[in-house]
Design an enzyme around this catalytic site. Structure first.
Site, PDB file in Angstrom:
ATOM      1  N   LYS A 158       0.838  -1.210   0.000  1.00  0.00           N
ATOM      2  CA  LYS A 158       0.000   0.000   0.000  1.00  0.00           C
ATOM      3  C   LYS A 158       0.867   1.252   0.000  1.00  0.00           C
ATOM      4  CE  LYS A 158      -4.110  -1.737   2.407  1.00  0.00           C
ATOM      5  NZ  LYS A 158      -5.080  -1.508   3.501  1.00  0.00           N
ATOM      6  N   GLY A 165      -8.014   2.870  -1.546  1.00  0.00           N
ATOM      7  CA  GLY A 165      -7.713   1.766  -2.456  1.00  0.00           C
ATOM      8  C   GLY A 165      -6.772   2.139  -3.589  1.00  0.00           C
ATOM      9  N   LYS A 201      -0.822  -7.829   5.614  1.00  0.00           N
ATOM     10  CA  LYS A 201      -1.444  -9.102   5.265  1.00  0.00           C
ATOM     11  C   LYS A 201      -2.650  -8.791   4.393  1.00  0.00           C
ATOM     12  CE  LYS A 201      -2.771 -13.454   5.801  1.00  0.00           C
ATOM     13  NZ  LYS A 201      -1.945 -14.446   5.089  1.00  0.00           N
ATOM     14  N   HIS A 208     -16.100  -4.043   4.306  1.00  0.00           N
ATOM     15  CA  HIS A 208     -15.614  -2.702   4.590  1.00  0.00           C
ATOM     16  C   HIS A 208     -16.655  -2.014   5.469  1.00  0.00           C
ATOM     17  CE1 HIS A 208     -14.580   1.577   3.034  1.00  0.00           C
ATOM     18  NE2 HIS A 208     -14.092   1.348   4.212  1.00  0.00           N
ATOM     19  N   ARG A 292     -13.283  13.954   6.911  1.00  0.00           N
ATOM     20  CA  ARG A 292     -14.263  14.815   6.226  1.00  0.00           C
ATOM     21  C   ARG A 292     -15.651  14.214   6.399  1.00  0.00           C
ATOM     22  NH1 ARG A 292     -12.128  11.152   2.498  1.00  0.00           N
ATOM     23  NH2 ARG A 292     -13.800   9.815   1.734  1.00  0.00           N
ATOM     24  N   ARG A 338     -25.968   4.969  -4.726  1.00  0.00           N
ATOM     25  CA  ARG A 338     -25.385   6.111  -5.436  1.00  0.00           C
ATOM     26  C   ARG A 338     -25.765   6.004  -6.901  1.00  0.00           C
ATOM     27  NH1 ARG A 338     -19.227   7.262  -3.392  1.00  0.00           N
ATOM     28  NH2 ARG A 338     -19.566   6.785  -1.183  1.00  0.00           N
TER      29      ARG A 338
END
Ligand code: MV4
Length: 446
Positions: A158, A165, A201, A208, A292, A338
């Site tokens: 990452k 992501g 990992k 999520h 935010r 959405r």
């Protein structure tokens, strides 16, 4: 309280902030690009200032233009919405220098949480469980292979400056580690201006789940429960709900306690979202924190009855939160779709003129939208045109209302993701609540 607020954003979130300001009796200033002259945020704000050409880099991201607009209209605060400058520590410092309150956390908090490795370290020290992994990797770390082996494959590389992501790379075999690391580093350098990366990992098909918090400058911290945001495609969330079908009351209490403690320890104030991944066994791990207001905040408002944006403005003005944890209860269930101006199959953007726009209403339905009949969806901005939010006494009722509201949402002239939402929410795994972040990838071409 503030005298006048400038909203440094566009679209539905600019309208959402105007709603909060009107209820608080605070006059507003809209800023708009040349492409947004006919937008509803321009119409409904008390004043409006054009800040530049259609391209975001020359308008909604143009700090000198926005500050000039704030000075000529004599506002004492700026609400950044989400996206654009909402997580720019630099912008918040510029505001501060100009004597304008940035409605958000301290620049230090923003910098800390913007560095995903530092956020991870800080939240671990503050008592949150994190995914096994490393700190920032130095170039040519001789221990690299050993560290990855100790974590256990598959691992995920990452970017420290990534988030949401972006800039991630899965590594399934030790022999692929070095290449993946180099690619991730150069991609991150190109995309974020920093090539710093770390390893975690890799969890397969996690959920999520994020916790909404509110915190004031007087040590008041509350949580508003969780949202399940597992239904996404390429890190764009499509459907969000609260509560999560995977979180028990016990887990919510425990998670809420831990997060409140952690937020206190890092002296954070503003609204905020603490993101977790839940593995298949129900273990949870902190991944990142957003500083935010988020797109999906309405589902939390529906189940708590708390206006997240009004609370955010209150705490920015130095007031105490209007609620304590004991006064907060979670009632019923809410799900948001959405609706994007995109092909429901290829997800290719579908800008153009909306000829027919009839949003649904009726019991338990809320629509947050910037669109209307004759509205032109510009190719310059993200394709979110409406959020359809259903509320019910339980998940079944929320789903039934969402289904009929999707049927009664008429949009013509452009393509939208409405047909995709119909398929998602009627899928057996969605109905039973058994899904992870891989849900859409696993659906055979819907
Ligand atoms: C992960 C992961 C699996 N393992 N980290 C993507 C969004 C960013 N906030 C973190 N993300 C992920 N981090 C580990 N160690 C899987 C994801 C992920 C994901 C997370 C949330 C929502 C959708 C996702 C889709 C693919 C991957």
């Amino acid at each position: 309280m503030f005298r006048k607020i400038l909203i440094a954003n566009r679209g539905e979130i600019a309208l959402r902030v105007i709603c909060a300001c009107k209820e608080l009796n605070i006059p507003t200033v809209a800023v708009y690009s040349e492409a947004d002259r006919n937008s509803l945020h321009v119409r409904f704000a008390d004043e409006a200032v054009c800040i530049g050409p259609p391209r975001s880099s020359e308008s909604y991201l143009n700090i000198p233009s926005i500050i000039s607009a704030a000075e000529v209209t004599n506002v004492d605060a700026i609400h950044p919405g989400y996206g654009y400058l909402a997580e720019s520590a630099h912008f918040s410092e510029v505001c501060e220098t100009c004597g304008i309150k940035f409605i958000g956390p301290s620049p230090d908090s923003m910098r800390l949480m913007g560095d995903k490795a530092a956020a991870r370290r800080t939240m671990r020290e503050a008592g949150l469980p994190i995914i096994p992994g490393t700190d920032v990797l130095q170039d040519k770390d001789p221990q690299l292979e050993a560290k990855a082996a100790a974590i256990g494959y598959p691992v995920l590389v990452k970017a420290v400056a990534g988030g949401g992501g972006r800039g991630m790379r899965i590594v399934r075999r030790p022999e692929d580690l070095q290449d993946a690391l180099s690619t991730a580093q150069s991609e991150a350098l190109g995309a974020f201006g920093s090539g710093a990366v770390y390893i975690e990992k890799y969890l397969e098909n996690p959920r999520h789940i994020e916790l909404q918090i509110l915190a004031d400058e007087h040590g008041g911290v509350v949580h508003l429960g969780e949202r399940d945001c597992s239904i996404q495609r390429r890190h764009q969330k499509l459907v969000e709900e609260s509560p999560s079908p995977a979180v028990s009351e016990g887990t919510r209490l425990e998670l809420g306690e831990k997060v409140i403690q952690a937020i206190r320890r890092v002296n954070y104030y503003n609204v905020g979202t603490v993101e977790f991944l839940f593995d298949q066994q129900g273990n949870y791990f902190f991944i990142e924190m957003n500083t935010r207001v988020q797109v999906e905040h309405p589902v939390t408002e529906m189940v708590t009855g708390i206006d997240v944006v009004k609370e955010q403005i209150r705490v920015a003005a130095g007031e105490k939160l209007s609620v304590s944890q004991g006064q907060i209860s979670f009632r019923g269930h809410s799900i948001e779709c959405r609706i994007n101006a995109e092909s429901p199959i290829t997800f290719i953007p579908s800008p153009g003129r909306i000829t027919v726009f009839h949003p649904p209403g009726g019991p338990g339905i809320r629509v947050d939208s910037c669109a209307y009949a004759d509205y032109v969806v510009s190719p310059h901005y993200d394709s979110l045109i409406a959020k359809l939010i259903a509320y019910g006494k339980d998940r079944r009722e929320a789903l039934a209302r969402l289904n009929r509201a999707l049927d009664m949402f008429a949009v013509e002239g452009i393509e939208t993701t409405i047909p995709l939402h119909k398929k998602i929410i009627n899928h057996p795994d969605f109905i039973t609540g058994k899904f992870g972040t891989g849900f859409l990838d696993q659906l055979p071409a819907i």
